[in-house]
Scaffold this active site. Sequence first.
Site, PDB file in Angstrom:
ATOM      1  N   PRO A 188       0.789  -1.247   0.000  1.00  0.00           N
ATOM      2  CA  PRO A 188       0.000   0.000   0.000  1.00  0.00           C
ATOM      3  C   PRO A 188       0.814   1.286   0.000  1.00  0.00           C
ATOM      4  O   PRO A 188       0.249   2.360  -0.201  1.00  0.00           O
ATOM      5  CB  PRO A 188      -0.823  -0.086   1.302  1.00  0.00           C
ATOM      6  CG  PRO A 188      -0.501  -1.368   1.946  1.00  0.00           C
ATOM      7  CD  PRO A 188       0.590  -2.036   1.215  1.00  0.00           C
ATOM      8  N   GLU A 189       2.122   1.222   0.240  1.00  0.00           N
ATOM      9  CA  GLU A 189       2.901   2.461   0.347  1.00  0.00           C
ATOM     10  C   GLU A 189       2.997   3.182  -0.993  1.00  0.00           C
ATOM     11  O   GLU A 189       3.138   2.554  -2.044  1.00  0.00           O
ATOM     12  CB  GLU A 189       4.312   2.174   0.871  1.00  0.00           C
ATOM     13  CG  GLU A 189       4.357   1.534   2.244  1.00  0.00           C
ATOM     14  CD  GLU A 189       3.771   2.404   3.352  1.00  0.00           C
ATOM     15  OE1 GLU A 189       3.483   3.591   3.103  1.00  0.00           O
ATOM     16  OE2 GLU A 189       3.590   1.874   4.464  1.00  0.00           O
ATOM     17  N   PHE A 246       4.400   6.229  -3.833  1.00  0.00           N
ATOM     18  CA  PHE A 246       5.637   6.509  -4.559  1.00  0.00           C
ATOM     19  C   PHE A 246       6.648   7.292  -3.710  1.00  0.00           C
ATOM     20  O   PHE A 246       7.835   6.985  -3.701  1.00  0.00           O
ATOM     21  CB  PHE A 246       5.277   7.332  -5.807  1.00  0.00           C
ATOM     22  CG  PHE A 246       6.414   7.596  -6.740  1.00  0.00           C
ATOM     23  CD1 PHE A 246       6.895   6.600  -7.573  1.00  0.00           C
ATOM     24  CD2 PHE A 246       6.993   8.854  -6.811  1.00  0.00           C
ATOM     25  CE1 PHE A 246       7.929   6.843  -8.457  1.00  0.00           C
ATOM     26  CE2 PHE A 246       8.037   9.108  -7.694  1.00  0.00           C
ATOM     27  CZ  PHE A 246       8.509   8.103  -8.517  1.00  0.00           C
ATOM     28  N   ASN A 247       6.161   8.282  -2.988  1.00  0.00           N
ATOM     29  CA  ASN A 247       7.092   9.178  -2.307  1.00  0.00           C
ATOM     30  C   ASN A 247       7.655   8.602  -1.025  1.00  0.00           C
ATOM     31  O   ASN A 247       8.764   8.948  -0.636  1.00  0.00           O
ATOM     32  CB  ASN A 247       6.434  10.538  -2.081  1.00  0.00           C
ATOM     33  CG  ASN A 247       6.326  11.286  -3.398  1.00  0.00           C
ATOM     34  OD1 ASN A 247       7.332  11.700  -3.959  1.00  0.00           O
ATOM     35  ND2 ASN A 247       5.115  11.408  -3.928  1.00  0.00           N
ATOM     36  N   HIS A 278       0.538  22.627  -3.411  1.00  0.00           N
ATOM     37  CA  HIS A 278       0.193  21.197  -3.470  1.00  0.00           C
ATOM     38  C   HIS A 278      -0.998  20.932  -2.571  1.00  0.00           C
ATOM     39  O   HIS A 278      -0.919  21.091  -1.346  1.00  0.00           O
ATOM     40  CB  HIS A 278       1.362  20.302  -3.049  1.00  0.00           C
ATOM     41  CG  HIS A 278       0.955  18.856  -2.988  1.00  0.00           C
ATOM     42  ND1 HIS A 278       1.205  18.037  -1.905  1.00  0.00           N
ATOM     43  CD2 HIS A 278       0.266  18.089  -3.876  1.00  0.00           C
ATOM     44  CE1 HIS A 278       0.706  16.830  -2.140  1.00  0.00           C
ATOM     45  NE2 HIS A 278       0.130  16.829  -3.321  1.00  0.00           N
ATOM     46  N   ASP A 282       4.546  17.717 -11.829  1.00  0.00           N
ATOM     47  CA  ASP A 282       3.908  18.599 -10.845  1.00  0.00           C
ATOM     48  C   ASP A 282       4.909  19.017  -9.760  1.00  0.00           C
ATOM     49  O   ASP A 282       4.972  20.181  -9.359  1.00  0.00           O
ATOM     50  CB  ASP A 282       2.718  17.880 -10.175  1.00  0.00           C
ATOM     51  CG  ASP A 282       1.391  18.126 -10.902  1.00  0.00           C
ATOM     52  OD1 ASP A 282       1.335  19.026 -11.766  1.00  0.00           O
ATOM     53  OD2 ASP A 282       0.413  17.412 -10.588  1.00  0.00           O
ATOM     54  N   THR A 290       3.951  13.123   2.079  1.00  0.00           N
ATOM     55  CA  THR A 290       5.316  12.873   1.605  1.00  0.00           C
ATOM     56  C   THR A 290       5.536  13.496   0.227  1.00  0.00           C
ATOM     57  O   THR A 290       6.658  13.836  -0.122  1.00  0.00           O
ATOM     58  CB  THR A 290       5.662  11.366   1.558  1.00  0.00           C
ATOM     59  OG1 THR A 290       4.654  10.688   0.833  1.00  0.00           O
ATOM     60  CG2 THR A 290       5.766  10.764   2.932  1.00  0.00           C
ATOM     61  N   PHE A 291       4.467  13.673  -0.526  1.00  0.00           N
ATOM     62  CA  PHE A 291       4.554  14.362  -1.819  1.00  0.00           C
ATOM     63  C   PHE A 291       5.054  15.794  -1.603  1.00  0.00           C
ATOM     64  O   PHE A 291       5.950  16.269  -2.313  1.00  0.00           O
ATOM     65  CB  PHE A 291       3.165  14.369  -2.464  1.00  0.00           C
ATOM     66  CG  PHE A 291       3.107  14.840  -3.887  1.00  0.00           C
ATOM     67  CD1 PHE A 291       2.999  13.933  -4.933  1.00  0.00           C
ATOM     68  CD2 PHE A 291       3.122  16.197  -4.197  1.00  0.00           C
ATOM     69  CE1 PHE A 291       2.914  14.372  -6.256  1.00  0.00           C
ATOM     70  CE2 PHE A 291       3.038  16.642  -5.508  1.00  0.00           C
ATOM     71  CZ  PHE A 291       2.934  15.723  -6.547  1.00  0.00           C
TER      72      PHE A 291
END
Length: 429
Positions: free
Chosen positions: A53-54, A56-57, A292, A371, A388-389
């Site tokens: 489930p984790e 990308f960031n 963001h 982005d 985390t993004f």
Amino acid sequence: MAALGVVCLLLGAASWPSASALGEEFWPGQSAADILSGAASRRRYLLYDVNPPEGFNLRRDVYIRMASLLKTLLKTEEWVLVLPPWGRLYHWQSPDIPQVRIPWADFFDLPSLNRNIPVMEYEQFIAESGGPFIDQVYVLQSYAEGWSQGTWEEKVDARPCTDPPPYTQDKHEYYRGWFWGYEETRGLNVSCLSVQGSASVVAPVLLRNTSARSVMLDRAENLLHDHYGGKAYWDTRRSMVFARHLRAVGDRFRSRYLNSTDEADRTPFQEDWTKMQVKLGSSLGGPYLGVHLRRKDFIWGHREDVPSLEGAVRKVRRLLEQLGLRTVFVATDAAPAEVELLRRLLPEMVRFAPTRGELERYKDGGVAIIDQWVCAHARFFIGTSVSTFSFRIHEEREILGLDPRTTYNRFCGDQEEQCEQPTHWKVAY
Ligand SMILES: Nc1nc2c(ncn2[C@@H]2O[C@H](COP(=O)(O)OP(=O)(O)OP(=O)(O)O)[C@@H](O)[C@H]2O)c(=O)[nH]1
Ligand SMILES: *[C@@H]1O[C@H](CO)[C@@H](O)[C@H](O)[C@H]1NC(C)=O
Ligand SMILES: *[C@@H]1O[C@H](CO)[C@@H](O)[C@H](O)[C@H]1NC(C)=O
Ligand SMILES: *[C@@H]1O[C@H](CO)[C@@H](O)[C@H](O)[C@H]1NC(C)=O
């Protein structure tokens, strides 16, 4: 040289129970030169994967921990980090676009990663090591008994698996599992390790307890940073340069829609990150506000630290006025209905809205990077609490040398009078 290669090949087969020693054919499509050059090098392979489930960031953060472990291993032996292919991420929801077995080069600049530690793509590992076989899989888990009486110690022990590991044995007793969507991959042995501590705590196990040539750490997020925010951390973070084609798209977008170029913005960029050290605060950033807005699962729980769209737009308008800016770039994962509402509330907002063709080419991961790249170049940035993004954008801006006051900002929830702002982490060079 060829003869020497053969000798090494035989030695290699003798000392490691590799696929060839087990009577398998060499992997099809592999040339004799590949086999010889691969076998000639005695280096060992470190592979890893992260809890499905984790996002990308967070996975980018786990890479930093693995790089740190690899640096520890390299002090004793020759190792290379095999980059886990990207795919099947929960957040990548664009329909009808296959997003699995994506190599790292689609998102990151491999030569830049290689200036920090030796890395290779998974397919290169298959070609070099003699097939899609991983000698030893360790599934990392925490200690079943939890922490012992308030005393924290770093430790690692072979323990029975607390949950059934996500691998099953086939009729040849090979282990089958997800393996990043490479169905043909097989594990030769799977066992569990209970870990408590930073990444390098497992180094002695890899160096001394196993002679497996390829070792995979599954659930690698169970290991912590060796030294968060230290020089090794930042070296690895700086080496994670976005792929050139994605930067190029972001730069074109900046110049076309945001009147933003490196020269005018005074954000010097060097292709070689080891040569880049920008004085903090010397960069100006492009003439726009970068925003963001993390939505989706961040609003479903009605979190108090995430504003309504109306609240966010009020803040954006105040900032534009204070900063004397007229343009706002918005990065968001909002659902289409929310984007529509946002456009009604903030008609002047600029977004990177990929065409179908661009989405197919760059995929959800690449669009998110574009982005982030655009937000990283804004004169002022404001992000979403504990996303985390947003954190990765902070780091990118820190590397680009933007004033910390323009970086470590986040929206407050509608009911929060004022709220705690993100922590400033300085690059250690
Ligand atoms: N293009 C784009 N994608 C976004 C944006 N915000 C979130 N996403 C997508 O949603 C994912 C968010 O998950 P993470 O990358 O893990 O970051 P996070 O916001 O901390 O989310 P969690 O880790 O789940 O708490 C990203 O990887 C993107 O795929 C955005 O502003 N633009
Ligand atoms: C590694 O080997 C040492 C020495 O034999 C042993 O004490 C230790 O328990 C082993 N650790 C693991 C994780 O297998
Ligand atoms: C599998 O790995 C474990 C842990 O390293 C080891 O104790 C065991 O002997 C291995 N099994 C085989 C069949 O090699
Ligand atoms: C773009 O930025 C430059 C300064 O870098 C400024 O002189 C110019 O007027 C800007 N153009 C527009 C259309 O805002």
